[in-house]
Design an enzyme around this catalytic site. Structure first.
Site, short mmCIF file in Angstrom:
data_model
loop_
_atom_site.label_atom_id
_atom_site.label_comp_id
_atom_site.label_asym_id
_atom_site.label_seq_id
_atom_site.Cartn_x
_atom_site.Cartn_y
_atom_site.Cartn_z
N ASP A 1 0.81 -1.22 0.00
CA ASP A 1 0.00 0.00 0.00
C ASP A 1 0.84 1.27 0.00
O ASP A 1 0.38 2.32 -0.44
CB ASP A 1 -0.93 0.01 1.23
CG ASP A 1 -2.05 -0.99 1.10
OD1 ASP A 1 -2.33 -1.41 -0.04
OD2 ASP A 1 -2.64 -1.37 2.12
N HIS B 1 -9.69 -2.02 -2.73
CA HIS B 1 -8.52 -2.12 -3.61
C HIS B 1 -8.76 -3.11 -4.75
O HIS B 1 -9.37 -4.17 -4.54
CB HIS B 1 -7.29 -2.57 -2.82
CG HIS B 1 -6.83 -1.57 -1.81
ND1 HIS B 1 -5.81 -1.82 -0.93
CD2 HIS B 1 -7.26 -0.31 -1.55
CE1 HIS B 1 -5.62 -0.76 -0.17
NE2 HIS B 1 -6.48 0.17 -0.53
N ASP C 1 -6.64 -5.07 -6.02
CA ASP C 1 -5.96 -6.35 -5.82
C ASP C 1 -6.77 -7.33 -4.99
O ASP C 1 -6.36 -8.46 -4.77
CB ASP C 1 -4.56 -6.16 -5.23
CG ASP C 1 -4.56 -5.69 -3.77
OD1 ASP C 1 -5.64 -5.36 -3.24
OD2 ASP C 1 -3.46 -5.63 -3.17
N CYS D 1 -0.96 -7.71 -0.10
CA CYS D 1 -0.98 -6.43 0.64
C CYS D 1 0.28 -6.25 1.49
O CYS D 1 0.72 -5.12 1.71
CB CYS D 1 -2.20 -6.36 1.54
SG CYS D 1 -3.77 -6.64 0.72
#
Length: 563
Positions: free
Chosen positions: A257, A377, A379, A545
């Site tokens: 991030d 997000h 992802d 992440c």
């Protein structure tokens, strides 16, 4: 044409026996389509494509000087010859009489609009005690060039100071003029001008299909076992691993991030550049203090007035492999940004970051709908894996439908009472029967994004693999992963680090792991399942992440793109 103008101008000057040839020439260290001959002929024009022409500048955003904390482009000094290698070499050639008539001058200059975007250094005393003098840039719009007579060459070095961005298309102009006196009290008049246009190299993201160089991960108080498993995976993939200490990360575990790795490239040189997100958690100083250095650049974009949300974290910034869609080629892939639903208010990535990404031009961004998720997000529902063959990749998508289909099959086989997270204390252990009674709202949001990605990336259903996933809703009506979200994986060439789903154990095997292996291993991929439940999943993140990968750059030369 410019040379003829110079000769005509010279013939009108009393006492001159020949014209003055003034030619601003850019040299590159590598012969390519954009060679020196083309620059000589078309130096005032910059065009894209394999048959295009024009000079290229790198933003001098690495740091050669170990005694400063800022990038080289933020000062007006040359620290070493390594610093010069990040710049483009420019030669000013003159040919004329022994000296210019009184009042005549040669001036090198840049427009006011470019003074914060380009810097120029002049090599003084090239044979004895070399010094590089800053002659153009911020607060220096022009430089009077010393005319030495006859045939001469003057060497300059040019650096980029800013990346393309909103209001700046990446083109900068350097001019040289011969000025003629008119009358006392009246400014000199240019009688000849030559121009060279540079394009500043864009920042380029690297997709999962490129080879890994270094894996970055944080050490925090509760992820020792996670680190151990990541280290084993990295060893298999034969790349490096860098662990950010607790002192540096200050308890912030979300390496993905905080930063995004990319690179810049000119015909003579290229180097990686890390983009720092505006989220500014405990990892705020990591990129500057631990990554910025010789031949490793840094760039960031900070909003002045906009609120920074979870969508500004770079788990919400991905890039596809090279694709062809709607008759147009994207040889460097396309950037994916998560956003709010097009017809509603909601969270979006800040404008300054989106403007920066769009301005690079070579990876035309696609905005997806990710605001339906608690974290929000991209992802969390899409990634890409490399495979052999013409397409060279598959797109993986999180799929509640695929999960329900698998669970129904197992239910029909008599395994309806098998539970999730068996043996994992402190975790909800619903049976297959209970899961099949849950609503499937997130699937509609994923299908919306699926349709966009198929259209914008030129994909067919055979290019997409659905990985089983389940989501639960929070109090605000946003979705979060019920069990570790397997699409949120780390991709290291053929080795995949997949969140361990702790699915129902059927015949001594996790049926979710078995299913995913049956989908991916026939493609030549190796699946390693990593336990991230306590250290990441329970804090609304997964393996991807908590990690980040610096990859090798693409072999494709960005200036051959046609935006």
């Amino acid at each position: 044409g410019n040379l003829q103008k110079a000769l005509r101008a010279g013939s009108q000057c009393p006492g001159w026996t020949m014209g003055v040839e003034m030619l601003l020439q850019v040299y590159w260290a590598e012969a390519c389509h954009r060679n020196a001959v083309k620059v000589l002929q078309f130096q005032a024009v910059w065009t894209w494509g394999p048959d295009g022409q024009g000079a290229v500048l790198l933003v001098n955003c690495d740091k050669e000087n170990p005694y400063t904390g800022k990038e080289d482009c933020q000062d007006d000094k040359v620290f070493s010859k390594d610093d010069l290698e990040d710049m483009s070499r420019m030669i000013l050639r003159t040919k004329g009489p022994d000296r210019l008539p009184p009042g005549y001058e040669m001036v090198l200059y840049i427009p006011l609009s470019d003074c914060d975007k380009v810097g120029v250094f002049y090599l003084q005393n090239p044979f004895f005690g070399q010094r590089y003098i800053h002659v153009l840039g911020p607060r220096k719009l022009f430089h009077v060039v010393k005319y030495t007579g006859g045939s001469a060459e003057m060497e300059f070095f040019v650096e980029g100071l800013r990346f393309p961005d909103a209001g700046f298309d990446g083109l900068v102009t350097i001019n040289v003029s011969l000025l003629e006196p008119v009358a006392e009290g009246i400014p000199q008049t240019p009688i000849f001008t030559d121009t060279v246009v540079f394009r500043i190299a864009p920042w380029i993201m690297t997709p999962n299909t490129l080879a890994p160089v270094n894996v970055f991960v944080c050490s925090v108080k509760d992820n020792y076992l996670f680190l151990k498993e990541i280290k084993n995976l990295v060893s298999k993939a034969n790349c490096k691993m860098s662990v950010c200490s607790r002192y540096m990360n200050r308890g912030d575990r979300w390496m993905q991030d905080e930063i995004e790795f990319g690179y810049i490239h000119a015909p003579h040189k290229g180097f990686p550049v890390v983009l720092d997100s505006p989220r500014n958690g405990g990892l705020e100083d990591f990129a500057v203090k631990e990554i910025l250095g010789p031949d490793f650049g840094y760039v960031s974009r900070e909003p002045l007035f906009e609120e920074v949300t979870s969508l500004d974290s770079f788990g919400n910034l991905e890039v596809s492999p090279p694709v062809t869609a709607n008759g147009k080629e994207y040889p460097l892939g396309r950037i994916l940004i998560g956003s709010s639903f097009p017809l509603s208010a909601g969270r979006r990535m800040t404008k300054v970051v989106r403007d920066f990404l769009y301005a690079q031009k070579v990876q035309s961004p696609i905005e997806l709908y990710s605001d339906w998720l608690t974290v929000g997000h991209v992802d969390e529902f899409v990634t890409f894996v490399p495979i052999p063959g013409k397409k060279q990749f598959r797109m993986l998508m999180a799929s509640p439908s695929a999960c329900y289909k698998l669970f129904r099959e197992k239910q029909k086989e008599g395994h309806g009472e098998a539970v999730m997270f068996k043996g994992y204390t402190g975790t909800d252990t619903k049976s297959l029967n209970l899961h099949l009674s849950l609503l499937n709202l997130p699937q509609r949001c994923i299908d919306w994004n699926r349709d966009i990605l198929k259209k914008e990336l030129g994909l067919a259903e055979k290019d997409i693999i659905d990985l089983p996933a389940l989501f639960k809703m929070d109090k605000q009506g946003k979705a979060m992963a019920y069990f570790p979200n397997m699409v949120n994986m780390i991709v290291l060439s053929r080795d995949l680090g997949i969140p361990k789903p702790f699915g129902p154990i059927i015949e001594a095997e996790c049926c979710l792991e078995q299913h995913v292996c049956s989908l991916l291993e026939p493609l030549g991929l190796t699946c390693t399942f990593i336990d991230d439940v306590s250290s990441y999943h329970k804090q609304l993140g997964e393996v991807h992440c908590g990690t980040n990968v610096h990859r090798k750059p693409s072999a494709f030369k960005w200036w051959n793109v046609t935006p």
